[in-house]
Design an enzyme around this catalytic site. Structure first.
Site, PDB file in Angstrom:
ATOM      1  N   ASP A  49       1.031  -1.315  -0.161  1.00  0.00           N
ATOM      2  CA  ASP A  49      -0.228   0.089   0.197  1.00  0.00           C
ATOM      3  C   ASP A  49       0.787   1.010   0.007  1.00  0.00           C
ATOM      4  O   ASP A  49       1.683   1.113   0.829  1.00  0.00           O
ATOM      5  CB  ASP A  49      -0.819  -0.012   1.216  1.00  0.00           C
ATOM      6  CG  ASP A  49      -2.003   0.982   1.089  1.00  0.00           C
ATOM      7  OD1 ASP A  49      -1.771   2.039   0.860  1.00  0.00           O
ATOM      8  OD2 ASP A  49      -3.109   0.728   1.536  1.00  0.00           O
ATOM      9  N   ILE A  50       0.717   2.354  -0.886  1.00  0.00           N
ATOM     10  CA  ILE A  50       1.592   3.411  -1.000  1.00  0.00           C
ATOM     11  C   ILE A  50       1.141   4.212   0.124  1.00  0.00           C
ATOM     12  O   ILE A  50       1.896   5.330   0.327  1.00  0.00           O
ATOM     13  CB  ILE A  50       1.439   4.265  -2.254  1.00  0.00           C
ATOM     14  CG1 ILE A  50       0.121   4.613  -2.470  1.00  0.00           C
ATOM     15  CG2 ILE A  50       2.032   3.139  -3.280  1.00  0.00           C
ATOM     16  CD1 ILE A  50      -0.244   5.618  -3.763  1.00  0.00           C
ATOM     17  N   HIS A  94     -10.363  -5.724  -1.495  1.00  0.00           N
ATOM     18  CA  HIS A  94      -9.257  -5.906  -1.392  1.00  0.00           C
ATOM     19  C   HIS A  94      -8.909  -6.297   0.263  1.00  0.00           C
ATOM     20  O   HIS A  94      -9.798  -5.558   1.071  1.00  0.00           O
ATOM     21  CB  HIS A  94      -8.265  -4.898  -1.721  1.00  0.00           C
ATOM     22  CG  HIS A  94      -8.754  -3.556  -1.187  1.00  0.00           C
ATOM     23  ND1 HIS A  94      -9.852  -2.887  -1.962  1.00  0.00           N
ATOM     24  CD2 HIS A  94      -8.321  -2.515  -0.365  1.00  0.00           C
ATOM     25  CE1 HIS A  94     -10.056  -1.783  -1.330  1.00  0.00           C
ATOM     26  NE2 HIS A  94      -9.032  -1.570  -0.491  1.00  0.00           N
ATOM     27  N   HIS A 138      -6.510  -5.945   3.280  1.00  0.00           N
ATOM     28  CA  HIS A 138      -5.457  -5.038   3.912  1.00  0.00           C
ATOM     29  C   HIS A 138      -4.650  -6.222   4.880  1.00  0.00           C
ATOM     30  O   HIS A 138      -5.334  -6.815   5.943  1.00  0.00           O
ATOM     31  CB  HIS A 138      -5.614  -3.895   4.600  1.00  0.00           C
ATOM     32  CG  HIS A 138      -6.279  -3.045   3.877  1.00  0.00           C
ATOM     33  ND1 HIS A 138      -5.777  -1.770   3.495  1.00  0.00           N
ATOM     34  CD2 HIS A 138      -7.683  -2.604   3.455  1.00  0.00           C
ATOM     35  CE1 HIS A 138      -6.556  -1.132   2.916  1.00  0.00           C
ATOM     36  NE2 HIS A 138      -7.643  -1.556   2.949  1.00  0.00           N
TER      37      HIS A 138
END
Length: 122
Positions: free
Chosen positions: A33-34, A103, A105
């Site tokens: 994750d950016i 998605h 995490h």
């Protein structure tokens, strides 16, 4: 499948947008994750698009299983499977979902605080 417009994740899966890929199978892609919220913060995305985890579970329980197994693999690759990690699916806007392609995490690598309004753990 919800929404017609292509999502950011579909462009990452198609390699149109670069990502730091951690793990990949025929059915899922996992990448950093950016906007990391923990030392380890990896997103696990099924290559087939479903809006959220409820839609995925109803349509393809096997693919949901692939996502969860990929989260486990990511934790092992990142060296956090023993110390502990969190797997979170945000569903819709009030939960913080901003990309409407389901998605997971995977968060860990440090002591994570409790979550939710009251901070209660379970």
């Amino acid at each position: 499948m919800s929404d017609v417009a292509e999502t950011l994740f579909e462009r990452i899966i198609a390699r149109e947008i670069p990502a730091d890929v951690v793990y990949e199978t025929e059915t899922v892609l996992a990448f950093r994750d950016i906007n990391a919220q923990a030392r380890v913060h990896v997103l696990v995305v099924p290559k087939t698009r479903y809006r959220n985890v409820a839609e995925l579970a109803a349509a393809d329980a096997g693919l949901l299983g692939d996502v969860v197994l990929a989260a486990k693999a990511v934790a092992e690759i990142e060296g956090i499977s023993e110390s502990g990690y969190r797997v979170v699916f945000n569903t819709e806007g009030d939960a913080g979902q901003t990309v409407f392609h389901v998605h997971a995490h995977v968060l860990g690598g440090e002591q994570l605080g409790f979550f939710g309004r009251h901070g209660a753990g379970a």
